[in-house]
Design a protein around this motif. Structure first.
Motif, PDB file in Angstrom:
ATOM      1  N   THR A  40       1.355  -0.899  -1.286  1.00 43.32           N
ATOM      2  CA  THR A  40       1.013   0.212  -1.627  1.00 43.32           C
ATOM      3  C   THR A  40       2.105   0.606  -2.605  1.00 43.32           C
ATOM      4  O   THR A  40       3.276  -0.030  -2.380  1.00 43.32           O
ATOM      5  CB  THR A  40       0.517   1.323  -0.668  1.00 43.32           C
ATOM      6  OG1 THR A  40       1.788   1.417   0.286  1.00 43.32           O
ATOM      7  CG2 THR A  40      -0.289   0.740   0.220  1.00 43.32           C
ATOM      8  N   ASN A  41       1.926   2.042  -3.323  1.00 44.92           N
ATOM      9  CA  ASN A  41       2.926   2.254  -3.970  1.00 44.92           C
ATOM     10  C   ASN A  41       4.369   2.956  -3.220  1.00 44.92           C
ATOM     11  O   ASN A  41       5.356   2.543  -3.483  1.00 44.92           O
ATOM     12  CB  ASN A  41       2.569   3.688  -4.840  1.00 44.92           C
ATOM     13  CG  ASN A  41       1.663   3.342  -5.964  1.00 44.92           C
ATOM     14  OD1 ASN A  41       1.812   2.019  -6.474  1.00 44.92           O
ATOM     15  ND2 ASN A  41       0.896   4.148  -6.437  1.00 44.92           N
ATOM     16  N   ARG A  42       3.833   3.498  -1.986  1.00 45.72           N
ATOM     17  CA  ARG A  42       5.084   3.817  -1.027  1.00 45.72           C
ATOM     18  C   ARG A  42       5.818   2.788  -0.556  1.00 45.72           C
ATOM     19  O   ARG A  42       6.946   2.753  -0.355  1.00 45.72           O
ATOM     20  CB  ARG A  42       4.242   4.669   0.117  1.00 45.72           C
ATOM     21  CG  ARG A  42       5.519   5.075   1.108  1.00 45.72           C
ATOM     22  CD  ARG A  42       4.729   5.983   2.096  1.00 45.72           C
ATOM     23  NE  ARG A  42       4.247   7.202   1.518  1.00 45.72           N
ATOM     24  CZ  ARG A  42       3.431   8.190   2.324  1.00 45.72           C
ATOM     25  NH1 ARG A  42       3.078   7.882   3.585  1.00 45.72           N
ATOM     26  NH2 ARG A  42       3.079   9.120   1.621  1.00 45.72           N
ATOM     27  N   GLU A  43       5.171   1.725   0.114  1.00 43.23           N
ATOM     28  CA  GLU A  43       5.686   0.444   0.480  1.00 43.23           C
ATOM     29  C   GLU A  43       6.758  -0.192  -0.710  1.00 43.23           C
ATOM     30  O   GLU A  43       7.791  -0.519  -0.345  1.00 43.23           O
ATOM     31  CB  GLU A  43       4.725  -0.741   0.789  1.00 43.23           C
ATOM     32  CG  GLU A  43       3.910  -0.384   2.242  1.00 43.23           C
ATOM     33  CD  GLU A  43       2.820  -1.114   2.313  1.00 43.23           C
ATOM     34  OE1 GLU A  43       2.628  -1.199   3.710  1.00 43.23           O
ATOM     35  OE2 GLU A  43       2.305  -1.798   1.697  1.00 43.23           O
ATOM     36  N   PHE A  44       6.118  -0.242  -1.911  1.00 43.75           N
ATOM     37  CA  PHE A  44       6.729  -0.633  -3.068  1.00 43.75           C
ATOM     38  C   PHE A  44       7.965  -0.012  -3.276  1.00 43.75           C
ATOM     39  O   PHE A  44       9.223  -0.677  -3.664  1.00 43.75           O
ATOM     40  CB  PHE A  44       5.923  -0.826  -4.396  1.00 43.75           C
ATOM     41  CG  PHE A  44       6.550  -1.607  -5.669  1.00 43.75           C
ATOM     42  CD1 PHE A  44       6.748  -2.907  -5.435  1.00 43.75           C
ATOM     43  CD2 PHE A  44       6.851  -0.604  -6.715  1.00 43.75           C
ATOM     44  CE1 PHE A  44       7.353  -3.460  -6.670  1.00 43.75           C
ATOM     45  CE2 PHE A  44       7.476  -1.606  -7.802  1.00 43.75           C
ATOM     46  CZ  PHE A  44       7.726  -2.796  -7.680  1.00 43.75           C
TER      47      PHE A  44
END
Length: 59
Positions: A40-44
């Protein structure tokens, strides 16, 4: 009679070892699938921030 029982014990040990290896293999396949899913964007963003933080700390 003792030799017959010893043969069954050896077969049981081999069967348990084989079953353990199969469980380990199946588990590793599922772990690889989980790692290969898109982030996800947050994990990336978190992974990039961790990389940048490591680069800043190195001399």
């Amino acid at each position: 009679m003792d030799q017959l029982n010893w043969g069954y014990i050896q077969l049981g040990v081999v069967a348990l070892a084989f079953a353990g290896l199969q469980l380990w293999w199946i588990g590793s396949v599922f772990k690889k699938r989980e790692r290969s899913r898109p982030q996800t964007n947050r994990e990336f963003r978190r992974s990039l921030e961790a990389i940048w933080k490591q680069e800043r700390q190195q001399p």
